[in-house]
Design a protein around this motif. Structure first.
Motif, mmCIF file in Angstrom:
data_model
loop_
_atom_site.group_PDB
_atom_site.id
_atom_site.type_symbol
_atom_site.label_atom_id
_atom_site.label_comp_id
_atom_site.label_asym_id
_atom_site.label_seq_id
_atom_site.Cartn_x
_atom_site.Cartn_y
_atom_site.Cartn_z
ATOM 1 N N TRP A 296 0.887 -1.268 0.072
ATOM 2 C CA TRP A 296 -0.212 0.028 0.069
ATOM 3 C C TRP A 296 0.693 1.255 0.049
ATOM 4 O O TRP A 296 1.556 1.555 0.955
ATOM 5 C CB TRP A 296 -0.870 0.072 1.082
ATOM 6 N N THR A 297 0.918 2.070 -1.049
ATOM 7 C CA THR A 297 1.763 3.190 -1.259
ATOM 8 C C THR A 297 1.027 4.332 -1.849
ATOM 9 O O THR A 297 -0.013 4.208 -2.537
ATOM 10 C CB THR A 297 2.958 3.014 -2.119
ATOM 11 N N THR A 298 1.461 5.511 -1.435
ATOM 12 C CA THR A 298 0.832 6.803 -1.895
ATOM 13 C C THR A 298 1.878 7.443 -2.818
ATOM 14 O O THR A 298 3.056 7.778 -2.222
ATOM 15 C CB THR A 298 0.333 7.627 -0.892
ATOM 16 N N VAL A 299 1.544 7.933 -3.916
ATOM 17 C CA VAL A 299 2.676 8.679 -4.875
ATOM 18 C C VAL A 299 2.237 10.013 -5.213
ATOM 19 O O VAL A 299 0.850 10.137 -5.390
ATOM 20 C CB VAL A 299 2.920 7.549 -6.003
ATOM 21 N N SER A 300 3.081 10.732 -5.455
ATOM 22 C CA SER A 300 2.725 12.249 -5.841
ATOM 23 C C SER A 300 2.486 11.824 -7.680
ATOM 24 O O SER A 300 3.250 11.286 -8.203
ATOM 25 C CB SER A 300 3.822 13.330 -5.547
ATOM 26 N N THR A 301 1.918 12.742 -7.709
ATOM 27 C CA THR A 301 1.189 12.905 -9.451
ATOM 28 C C THR A 301 2.034 13.742 -10.210
ATOM 29 O O THR A 301 2.227 13.832 -11.368
ATOM 30 C CB THR A 301 -0.166 13.314 -9.789
ATOM 31 N N ASP A 302 2.985 14.745 -9.325
ATOM 32 C CA ASP A 302 3.902 15.716 -10.004
ATOM 33 C C ASP A 302 5.334 15.057 -9.948
ATOM 34 O O ASP A 302 5.970 14.099 -9.474
ATOM 35 C CB ASP A 302 4.226 16.769 -9.052
ATOM 36 N N GLY A 303 5.780 15.183 -11.288
ATOM 37 C CA GLY A 303 7.019 14.303 -11.748
ATOM 38 C C GLY A 303 7.146 12.907 -11.959
ATOM 39 O O GLY A 303 8.033 12.357 -12.358
ATOM 40 N N SER B 99 4.910 9.632 -14.135
ATOM 41 C CA SER B 99 4.770 9.316 -15.473
ATOM 42 C C SER B 99 3.043 9.818 -15.866
ATOM 43 O O SER B 99 2.364 9.785 -14.881
ATOM 44 C CB SER B 99 4.713 7.668 -15.934
ATOM 45 N N GLU B 100 2.803 9.930 -17.012
ATOM 46 C CA GLU B 100 1.153 10.397 -17.380
ATOM 47 C C GLU B 100 0.374 9.504 -16.756
ATOM 48 O O GLU B 100 -0.666 9.828 -16.482
ATOM 49 C CB GLU B 100 1.317 10.517 -19.047
ATOM 50 N N TRP B 101 0.708 8.274 -16.779
ATOM 51 C CA TRP B 101 -0.111 7.169 -16.445
ATOM 52 C C TRP B 101 -0.895 7.636 -14.895
ATOM 53 O O TRP B 101 -2.111 7.517 -14.658
ATOM 54 C CB TRP B 101 0.416 5.847 -16.155
ATOM 55 N N PHE B 102 0.243 8.051 -14.116
ATOM 56 C CA PHE B 102 -0.646 8.425 -12.727
ATOM 57 C C PHE B 102 -1.340 9.387 -12.699
ATOM 58 O O PHE B 102 -2.402 9.517 -12.024
ATOM 59 C CB PHE B 102 0.646 8.655 -11.920
ATOM 60 N N SER B 103 -0.911 10.368 -13.390
ATOM 61 C CA SER B 103 -1.890 11.811 -13.667
ATOM 62 C C SER B 103 -3.120 11.352 -14.192
ATOM 63 O O SER B 103 -4.268 11.867 -13.966
ATOM 64 C CB SER B 103 -1.260 12.880 -14.613
ATOM 65 N N LYS B 104 -3.361 10.594 -15.159
ATOM 66 C CA LYS B 104 -4.405 10.018 -15.737
ATOM 67 C C LYS B 104 -5.399 9.326 -14.846
ATOM 68 O O LYS B 104 -6.694 9.333 -14.565
ATOM 69 C CB LYS B 104 -4.434 9.273 -17.100
ATOM 70 N N GLN B 105 -4.659 8.313 -13.981
ATOM 71 C CA GLN B 105 -5.540 7.582 -13.207
ATOM 72 C C GLN B 105 -6.026 8.403 -11.976
ATOM 73 O O GLN B 105 -7.148 8.479 -11.693
ATOM 74 C CB GLN B 105 -4.555 6.577 -12.437
ATOM 75 N N ALA B 106 -5.217 9.618 -11.553
ATOM 76 C CA ALA B 106 -5.684 10.407 -10.390
ATOM 77 C C ALA B 106 -6.904 11.503 -11.046
ATOM 78 O O ALA B 106 -7.719 11.604 -10.151
ATOM 79 C CB ALA B 106 -4.382 11.273 -10.004
ATOM 80 N N GLU B 107 -6.852 11.865 -12.181
ATOM 81 C CA GLU B 107 -7.735 12.490 -12.834
ATOM 82 C C GLU B 107 -9.150 11.932 -12.672
ATOM 83 O O GLU B 107 -10.403 12.228 -12.352
ATOM 84 C CB GLU B 107 -7.584 13.009 -14.053
ATOM 85 N N MET B 108 -9.257 10.529 -13.308
ATOM 86 C CA MET B 108 -10.291 9.829 -13.085
ATOM 87 C C MET B 108 -10.858 9.361 -11.604
ATOM 88 O O MET B 108 -12.122 9.477 -11.330
ATOM 89 C CB MET B 108 -9.979 8.093 -13.967
ATOM 90 N N VAL B 109 -10.007 9.378 -10.947
ATOM 91 C CA VAL B 109 -10.274 9.074 -9.316
ATOM 92 C C VAL B 109 -10.957 10.342 -8.859
ATOM 93 O O VAL B 109 -11.983 10.257 -7.973
ATOM 94 C CB VAL B 109 -9.045 8.846 -8.435
ATOM 95 N N LYS B 110 -10.539 11.534 -9.346
ATOM 96 C CA LYS B 110 -11.048 12.624 -8.621
ATOM 97 C C LYS B 110 -12.490 12.780 -9.306
ATOM 98 O O LYS B 110 -13.342 13.562 -8.656
ATOM 99 C CB LYS B 110 -10.050 13.908 -9.189
ATOM 100 N N LYS B 111 -12.556 12.444 -10.695
ATOM 101 C CA LYS B 111 -14.124 12.399 -11.184
ATOM 102 C C LYS B 111 -14.865 11.638 -10.691
ATOM 103 O O LYS B 111 -16.070 12.097 -10.232
ATOM 104 C CB LYS B 111 -13.908 12.187 -12.716
ATOM 105 N N VAL B 112 -14.482 10.445 -10.065
ATOM 106 C CA VAL B 112 -15.115 9.557 -9.565
ATOM 107 C C VAL B 112 -15.944 9.956 -8.015
ATOM 108 O O VAL B 112 -16.937 10.244 -7.636
ATOM 109 C CB VAL B 112 -14.727 8.148 -9.385
ATOM 110 N N VAL B 113 -14.799 10.748 -7.271
ATOM 111 C CA VAL B 113 -14.995 11.212 -6.047
ATOM 112 C C VAL B 113 -15.941 12.238 -6.149
ATOM 113 O O VAL B 113 -16.772 12.412 -5.168
ATOM 114 C CB VAL B 113 -13.814 11.490 -5.276
#
Length: 765
Positions: free
Chosen positions: A615-622, A624-638
């Protein structure tokens, strides 16, 4: 055995839309219209069509409901979205089945009412040589591919493979060449040649005193019949669906093959019995002295060296009947069938050999109730010799994995078909749908029933089912007492306190704890080499084992699912097992030490949130694009979550520029949170949120981490399997990751090291 129910996906919750503005008409009356009929029809054409469609739909539903049984109608509703490979019910014209007569064997004109049917794989045994001398009974020996070509025994009829093929029976096409289930041909041959009674046995049992009538009821009607009441197990407890008959005959620490392991610990004798009048005991199960019919768990855990078993039962104990709603294991070693139950002789072909006759017995008992018949268990009728020949636990996999669930299914099953053979086919269809056997046995049943009619068998008439009538209260005057003797149990090591041995006790305890939990397992490895092994390993413990893989395998009952989005497949499984206590997800690269989960709270969520490498938490800054896209979709669902989900999630995830990832190889969802999980899956919809991102999002939305059960916190977790894998495994941990199993040899290695926590696992290898 995997259950393959069809389910309709749960529709997403409706959105509340904005109500349209209501425009009021300032004129109270509209302009008058023509009352001409054609004009009226033209103006109301769409309304007329709509009403007609509704009437047709209601009529169609009413027709479907009344033209088939309720279970079929419910299945029809779910079949609207079933896969194209659904099982189909064979269609049979019962009135156009041509007769089959014996034109190929030397025994075409031979007739006998009493037959002994036995399978032979070797030259005649001493027991079989004695059996042919029993007066009034004809021995029929059925060969297979292992039977010597020159097999012969004076007084016996022998059916070789060639002879069987020439008889013209449909069932021959379904039978394996090297199995005792070829006895099915023998049953048909005996019925074709006048059989009224068939004694089903094996070639290692000697009939006690060479007299089958010493204990069995050979005649049920007329002269020679014992017109007497029979002791019967009480139906006072409707939840008691299976019993161990060995207790009644003096051996409380021995259990028959086919008894669910969770019932092994029930060793108390009956508080009281009732009675039933004899005459309909169409299936009569005999007890065997020497080596009774026991399973491999008993055989291997109660054995003392190479000394043969010689277990004795009380021959003076009265025979005992089973009421409707209660079952007992029935075998093919020592069982008498009367003609009214000849249809129940069919041995399934798609299950393991050691399970075939037991599944047949439970299937036959359920259908026996439809004609008012019942099973009776009799005192020792044969003596079977222990040849000290071990057979593997895996041969019984179809028993230990699902027999308890099968019994519950059969007791609950109903059909409103009007002829027995139609009910038989319907039940076989339902059992194929439920995964207790495959479609091959459904087709085999259809062939068997047609062959029965072709050889002149008349199907019995149906009777009303007692189970569907209110049970009468058992008054004191209806109670009958019998206290079984407690005979010595050699080699058993069972304490007189009445407890079973430590390892069996643990297995029962684990099964009772997880017996209503569904294990959903995703296989990354080759399922053709490991699916059966995984099901065998974990099926002993859990309610059922659902196996998912990247590709579907019908023969192995493996369902298709994509690991990246496997959470979207889970709601279908949840819906299929709505009565389950909870669902445990596991990937095949993680080993589950179930004995260390016994203290876990099954009403809470389990996940590896305290396992740092999982179980880890990663920053979307810096990143790969994959993390940013996943984070955006999570934000949309939330942003679309209902308040209770969103509050939980935001209390845990305070930084919206980070993304929480969980490897999600193992997690547990209790039943009361299943609907929440399904709602969250529906919120994701078509978004391509990865499984490792979706699961931690779901869990932190459903509940706060401090409320999660901590059972998985101490699991052994590494990112890569160490070179020395033997030191990596720990029997004291709740789970171990990673582990690789891609072949039978690797599975055997795993079983041997897991045996430190569950010694009975050694019986699997």
């Amino acid at each position: 055995m995997l259950v393959q129910d069809r389910v309709v996906p749960k529709p997403p919750k409706s959105q509340i839309g904005t109500l349209p503005t209501l425009h009021r008409n300032h004129h109270r009356f509209s302009e008058p219209k023509s009352l001409d009929f054609s004009t009226w029809v033209s103006d109301n054409f769409y309304k007329i069509v709509t009403i007609c469609v509704l009437i047709f739909t209601v009529a169609a539903v009413f027709f479907l409901y009344n033209s088939t049984d309720t279970a079929s109608f419910l299945r029809l509703q779910s079949q609207t979205q079933q896969s194209l490979d659904s099982i189909s019910l064979p269609r049979i014209n019962w009135n156009s089945i041509a007769p089959i007569s014996d034109k190929s064997s030397p025994y075409a004109n031979f007739r006998s009412e009493r037959w002994i049917v036995v399978s032979v794989s070797d030259y005649p045994s001493d027991s079989l040589k004695k059996m042919v001398k029993i007066r009034g009974w004809q021995v029929l020996a059925v060969g297979n591919s292992r039977t010597p070509k020159d097999w012969s025994l004076k007084g016996a009829i022998f059916l070789s493979l060639d002879a069987q093929a020439n008889l013209g029976f449909r069932v021959v096409d379904f039978l394996p060449y090297d199995s005792y289930v070829r006895k099915t041909v023998g049953y048909l041959f005996a019925i074709q040649h006048g059989a009224k009674k068939i004694f089903d046995c094996d070639d290692r049992g000697e009939v006690i005193d060479d007299d089958l009538g010493k204990h069995f009821d050979i005649e049920l009607m007329g002269e020679g019949a014992r017109q007497e009441p029979i002791l019967q197990y009480s139906h006072d407890n409707p939840n008691r669906t299976v019993v161990n008959p060995y207790i009644h005959f003096g051996q409380r620490s021995v259990w028959p093959r086919g008894l669910p392991l969770e019932n092994v610990g029930e060793i108390g004798h009956e508080e009281f019995y009732t009675e039933v009048f004899g005459g309909k005991q169409y299936i009569q199960q005999g007890i065997s002295n020497g080596l009774p019919d026991v399973d491999s768990v008993f055989y291997f855990t109660r054995k003392s060296g190479l000394e043969a078993f010689d277990i004795r039962f009380d021959e003076r104990a009265p025979k005992v009947a089973l009421p409707q709603g209660m079952m007992v294991p029935v075998n093919s070693f020592n069982t008498m069938y009367h003609s009214s139950a000849f249809w129940a002789l069919m041995l399934p072909v798609s299950v393991s050999t050691m399970a075939s006759d037991v599944l047949r017995g439970y299937w036959g008992q359920r259908l026996l109730w439809e004609i008012g018949g019942y099973v009776v268990v009799y005192p020792p009728t044969v003596h079977r010799y222990d040849r000290i020949e071990a057979y593997p636990f895996s041969e019984e996999k179809d028993l230990h994995v699902n027999v308890g669930r099968l019994i519950k299914f059969l007791v609950a099953w109903r059909s409103n078909k009007h002829r027995l053979f139609e009910k038989i086919l319907k039940l076989s269809y339902a059992m194929a749908e439920e995964g207790f056997w495959t479609e091959k046995d459904l087709k085999f049943t259809a062939a068997w029933l047609q062959d029965l009619l072709a050889v002149g068998y008349q199907q019995p008439r149906l009777m009303s089912l007692e189970l569907d009538r209110p049970r009468a209260n058992i008054g004191h005057g209806d109670q009958r007492e019998f206290v079984p003797r407690k005979l010595p149990s050699v080699h058993l090591g069972v304490e007189e306190m009445g407890t079973v041995d430590y390892e069996i006790g643990n297995l029962i305890r684990w099964r009772k704890n997880f017996g209503n939990v569904v294990l959903v397992m995703f296989c990354n490895g080759p399922v053709e080499r490991t699916a059966l092994e995984w099901r065998l390993l974990y099926g002993r413990i859990f309610k059922t084992v659902i196996i998912l893989s990247g590709e579907k395998h019908l023969d192995l009952a493996v369902e298709k699912g994509q690991l990246d989005h496997v959470y979207k497949h889970l709601p279908k499984i949840f819906d299929r097992y709505s009565s389950a206590e909870g669902f445990l997800f596991l990937e095949d690269d993680t080993i589950l030490n179930y004995w260390n989960l016994i203290q876990a709270d099954k009403t809470k969520l389990w996940i590896t949130d305290k396992v740092s490498k999982s179980w880890t938490t990663v920053s979307t800054d810096g990143n790969s694009e994959w993390f940013s896209k996943q984070a955006e979709m999570v934000k949309k669902v939330v942003s679309t979550m209902p308040v209770h989900f969103q509050v939980n999630y935001k209390e845990v995830m305070k930084n919206d520029r980070s993304l929480t990832i969980c490897s999600s190889e193992i997690f547990y969802i209790p039943q009361h949170l299943v609907s929440d999980f399904v709602d969250l899956v529906n919120l994701v919809g078509d978004l391509e949120i990865h499984h490792k991102v979706a699961i931690p999002m779901f869990f932190t939305s459903m509940d706060l981490p401090q409320n999660f059960d901590s059972v998985l916190n101490t699991m052994v977790y590494e990112l890569k399997l160490p070179t020395n894998s033997s030191t990596h495994y720990s029997a004291q941990a709740p789970a171990v990751h990673p582990w690789s199993v891609s072949s039978e040899q690797e599975f055997i290695k795993l079983i041997r090291i897991m045996a430190e926590g569950d010694p009975l696992l050694m019986q699997l290898v």
